[in-house]
Design an enzyme around this catalytic site. Structure first.
Site, PDB file in Angstrom:
ATOM      1  N   CYS A  58       0.841  -1.208   0.000  1.00  0.00           N
ATOM      2  CA  CYS A  58       0.000   0.000   0.000  1.00  0.00           C
ATOM      3  C   CYS A  58       0.872   1.252   0.000  1.00  0.00           C
ATOM      4  O   CYS A  58       1.894   1.325   0.680  1.00  0.00           O
ATOM      5  CB  CYS A  58      -0.911  -0.012   1.232  1.00  0.00           C
ATOM      6  N   CYS A  62       0.418   4.670   7.069  1.00  0.00           N
ATOM      7  CA  CYS A  62      -0.222   4.486   8.380  1.00  0.00           C
ATOM      8  C   CYS A  62       0.744   3.722   9.296  1.00  0.00           C
ATOM      9  O   CYS A  62       1.161   2.598   8.982  1.00  0.00           O
ATOM     10  CB  CYS A  62      -1.532   3.726   8.224  1.00  0.00           C
ATOM     11  N   CYS A  65       0.463  -0.088  10.351  1.00  0.00           N
ATOM     12  CA  CYS A  65      -0.045  -1.068   9.393  1.00  0.00           C
ATOM     13  C   CYS A  65       1.028  -1.976   8.785  1.00  0.00           C
ATOM     14  O   CYS A  65       2.046  -1.509   8.248  1.00  0.00           O
ATOM     15  CB  CYS A  65      -0.804  -0.367   8.270  1.00  0.00           C
ATOM     16  N   CYS A 102     -16.325  -9.554   5.681  1.00  0.00           N
ATOM     17  CA  CYS A 102     -15.701  -8.248   5.440  1.00  0.00           C
ATOM     18  C   CYS A 102     -14.441  -8.432   4.605  1.00  0.00           C
ATOM     19  O   CYS A 102     -13.515  -9.131   5.015  1.00  0.00           O
ATOM     20  CB  CYS A 102     -15.300  -7.596   6.761  1.00  0.00           C
ATOM     21  N   CYS A 133     -19.399  -6.476   3.754  1.00  0.00           N
ATOM     22  CA  CYS A 133     -18.693  -5.260   4.141  1.00  0.00           C
ATOM     23  C   CYS A 133     -17.395  -5.229   3.343  1.00  0.00           C
ATOM     24  O   CYS A 133     -16.793  -6.288   3.109  1.00  0.00           O
ATOM     25  CB  CYS A 133     -18.384  -5.311   5.642  1.00  0.00           C
ATOM     26  N   CYS A 193     -19.385   1.534   8.877  1.00  0.00           N
ATOM     27  CA  CYS A 193     -18.605   0.857   9.920  1.00  0.00           C
ATOM     28  C   CYS A 193     -17.377   1.734  10.132  1.00  0.00           C
ATOM     29  O   CYS A 193     -16.545   1.869   9.228  1.00  0.00           O
ATOM     30  CB  CYS A 193     -18.212  -0.540   9.446  1.00  0.00           C
ATOM     31  N   ARG A 265     -17.778  -3.106  18.218  1.00  0.00           N
ATOM     32  CA  ARG A 265     -17.024  -4.357  17.965  1.00  0.00           C
ATOM     33  C   ARG A 265     -15.693  -4.359  18.707  1.00  0.00           C
ATOM     34  O   ARG A 265     -14.865  -3.466  18.517  1.00  0.00           O
ATOM     35  CB  ARG A 265     -16.795  -4.558  16.462  1.00  0.00           C
TER      36      ARG A 265
HETATM   37  N1  SAM Z   1      -6.756   0.489   3.265  1.00  0.00           N
HETATM   38  C1  SAM Z   1      -8.001   0.605   3.872  1.00  0.00           C
HETATM   39  C2  SAM Z   1      -8.063   1.702   4.907  1.00  0.00           C
HETATM   40  O1  SAM Z   1      -7.035   2.175   5.325  1.00  0.00           O
HETATM   41  O2  SAM Z   1      -9.163   2.106   5.271  1.00  0.00           O
HETATM   42  C3  SAM Z   1      -8.535  -0.675   4.459  1.00  0.00           C
HETATM   43  C4  SAM Z   1      -7.676  -1.618   5.253  1.00  0.00           C
HETATM   44  S1  SAM Z   1      -7.086  -1.049   6.839  1.00  0.00           S
HETATM   45  C5  SAM Z   1      -6.023  -2.394   7.188  1.00  0.00           C
HETATM   46  C6  SAM Z   1      -8.486  -1.165   7.927  1.00  0.00           C
HETATM   47  C7  SAM Z   1      -8.314  -0.765   9.373  1.00  0.00           C
HETATM   48  O3  SAM Z   1      -7.694  -1.807  10.103  1.00  0.00           O
HETATM   49  C8  SAM Z   1      -7.452   0.444   9.672  1.00  0.00           C
HETATM   50  O4  SAM Z   1      -8.143   1.639   9.466  1.00  0.00           O
HETATM   51  C9  SAM Z   1      -7.121   0.236  11.133  1.00  0.00           C
HETATM   52  O5  SAM Z   1      -8.080   0.854  11.971  1.00  0.00           O
HETATM   53  C10 SAM Z   1      -7.175  -1.282  11.300  1.00  0.00           C
HETATM   54  N2  SAM Z   1      -5.821  -1.818  11.510  1.00  0.00           N
HETATM   55  C11 SAM Z   1      -4.869  -1.982  10.573  1.00  0.00           C
HETATM   56  N3  SAM Z   1      -3.722  -2.457  11.107  1.00  0.00           N
HETATM   57  C12 SAM Z   1      -3.950  -2.585  12.437  1.00  0.00           C
HETATM   58  C13 SAM Z   1      -3.146  -3.016  13.526  1.00  0.00           C
HETATM   59  N4  SAM Z   1      -1.882  -3.377  13.359  1.00  0.00           N
HETATM   60  N5  SAM Z   1      -3.692  -3.033  14.757  1.00  0.00           N
HETATM   61  C14 SAM Z   1      -4.980  -2.652  14.933  1.00  0.00           C
HETATM   62  N6  SAM Z   1      -5.787  -2.232  13.944  1.00  0.00           N
HETATM   63  C15 SAM Z   1      -5.281  -2.189  12.705  1.00  0.00           C
HETATM   64 FE1  SF4 Z   2      -2.823   1.217   3.408  1.00  0.00          FE
HETATM   65 FE2  SF4 Z   2      -2.748   0.007   5.779  1.00  0.00          FE
HETATM   66 FE3  SF4 Z   2      -3.132   2.641   5.662  1.00  0.00          FE
HETATM   67 FE4  SF4 Z   2      -5.082   0.982   4.810  1.00  0.00          FE
HETATM   68  S1  SF4 Z   2      -4.318   1.161   6.904  1.00  0.00           S
HETATM   69  S2  SF4 Z   2      -4.335   2.831   3.783  1.00  0.00           S
HETATM   70  S3  SF4 Z   2      -3.843  -0.703   3.985  1.00  0.00           S
HETATM   71  S4  SF4 Z   2      -1.266   1.519   4.995  1.00  0.00           S
END
Ligand code: SAM
Ligand code: SF4
Ligand code: DTB
Length: 329
Positions: A58, A62, A65, A102, A133, A193, A265
């Site tokens: 990606c 973030c 992530c 989801c 979802c 959500c 949740r």
């Molecule tokens: N890329 C999309 C986005 O950013 O909305 C969808 C996927 S992203 C992985 C979905 C959500 O998963 C993130 O907004 C975050 O809140 C949660 N998430 C991702 N990595 C995480 C982690 N290591 N621990 C807890 N929550 C996490």
């Molecule tokens: Fe990309 Fe992870 Fe951020 Fe979603 S949460 S935009 S998958 S870096």
């Protein structure tokens, strides 16, 4: 009980949510449990199963992530799955008792040609009788309407943290970008959500701000995932200090009180919690979990462990969302 925290304001401010957090633990949990019983069957939990349909690589940064291309997390990338692979996973989730499926993609946002494939996935999963979802990142004008037309029930897009802390977590998109996508989803008639992550080194004020900002969405999200950070080696947040689990229980309670009709949740991070903390979260008003051995890229609490826990607590998986407990006190 603190009189200020006892009144229910029309719009929740950070200060008002902070006052909830500051209540004695037993008072806070009791209040949340009462609110929970007014709107839901307190012994029913909704089960959603996750599948990563496009993994890693990606563009976004973030800091929590596993899937950001900017961090070396050792993740194996996987392009967009075939519809048939997704249907097979959805069937397995349904056989295990999930009612919602989801699908998550590691994109800043979907390209139109990728969206067409996701739309086929949504149609096929919906045809099995599951709620659907997706979480695909930011949407462009018209994309939410296409998803709605395919029968999508929910779009997941988290605020992730309080607006004051957002730039400490992500720099490649803004909090306002997140709000824009949420508005598009709402306008298209898809259920929202939207939640966040705690345990990212933020303080209680930031957590209270996140809850106040979620509760102030108009209307509040139908589904509110509260994730406890899963620390991913290689990400900037790998080394943050562990959050006191009772702070998670307080956060769930604050979400329940401020968003009485939403599904709250207990999301990522359950593996790190014992049964007793999870039981407190259900008492404090959590009524949904991710169910299945995997989240997106990390392990979830195991299905067998969940089934044991639900049996111990007398919790029933909810067959169909939207059931209210009429006449509950
Ligand atoms: N890329 C999309 C986005 O950013 O909305 C969808 C996927 S992203 C992985 C979905 C959500 O998963 C993130 O907004 C975050 O809140 C949660 N998430 C991702 N990595 C995480 C982690 N290591 N621990 C807890 N929550 C996490
Ligand atoms: Fe990309 Fe992870 Fe951020 Fe979603 S949460 S935009 S998958 S870096
Ligand atoms: C949400 O709030 N949590 C889920 C879902 N929405 C997409 C994702 C949790 C991801 C946990 C870390 C991982 O497995 O990569």
């Amino acid at each position: 009980m603190n009189a200020r925290a006892q009144t229910t304001p029309a719009t929740w401010t950070t200060e008002a949510v902070l006052a909830l957090y500051a209540l004695p633990f037993n008072d806070l949990v009791h209040r949340a449990a009462c609110v929970h019983r007014q709107h839901f069957d307190p012994n029913a939990v909704q089960l959603s199963t996750l599948l990563s349909v496009k993994t890693g690589g990606c563009s976004e940064d973030c800091g929590y992530c596993a899937q950001s291309a900017r961090y070396d997390t050792g993740l194996t990338r996987q392009g967009l799955l075939e519809v048939e692979q997704v249907v097979e996973a959805a069937r397995a989730a349904q056989a295990q008792g999930a009612t919602r499926f989801c699908m998550g993609a590691a994109w800043r946002g979907p390209k139109d040609r990728d969206l067409a494939v996701v739309i086929d996935m949504v149609r096929a999963v919906k045809a099995l009788g599951l709620e659907t979802c997706v979480t695909l990142g930011q949407l462009r004008p018209g994309q939410a309407e296409r998803l709605k037309a395919a029968g999508l029930d929910y779009y997941n897009h988290n605020l992730d943290t309080g607006s004051d802390y957002y730039d400490r977590v992500v720099s490649t998109h803004s909090y306002e970008d997140r709000l824009r996508t949420l508005n598009q989803v709402r306008a298209a008639g898809i259920k929202v959500c939207c939640g966040g992550i705690i345990g990212m080194g933020e303080d209680r004020r930031v957590r209270a701000q996140l809850i106040a900002e979620l509760a102030s969405l108009d209307p509040p999200p139908e589904s509110v995932p509260i994730n406890l950070l899963v620390k991913i080696p290689g990400t900037p947040m790998a080394q943050v200090e562990d959050l006191d689990p009772l702070e998670l229980v307080r956060t769930i309670a604050c979400a329940r009180i401020t968003m009485p009709r939403s599904y709250v949740r207990l999301s990522a991070g359950r593996r790190a919690l014992g049964e007793a903390v999870q039981a407190l979260c259900f008492l404090a008003g959590a009524n949904s979990v991710f169910y299945g051995d995997r989240l997106l890229t990390t392990d979830n609490a195991e299905v067998e462990a969940d089934q044991r826990l639900f049996a111990k607590l007398g919790i029933r998986p909810e067959p169909v969302q939207g059931r209210r407990c009429a006449g509950a006190d």
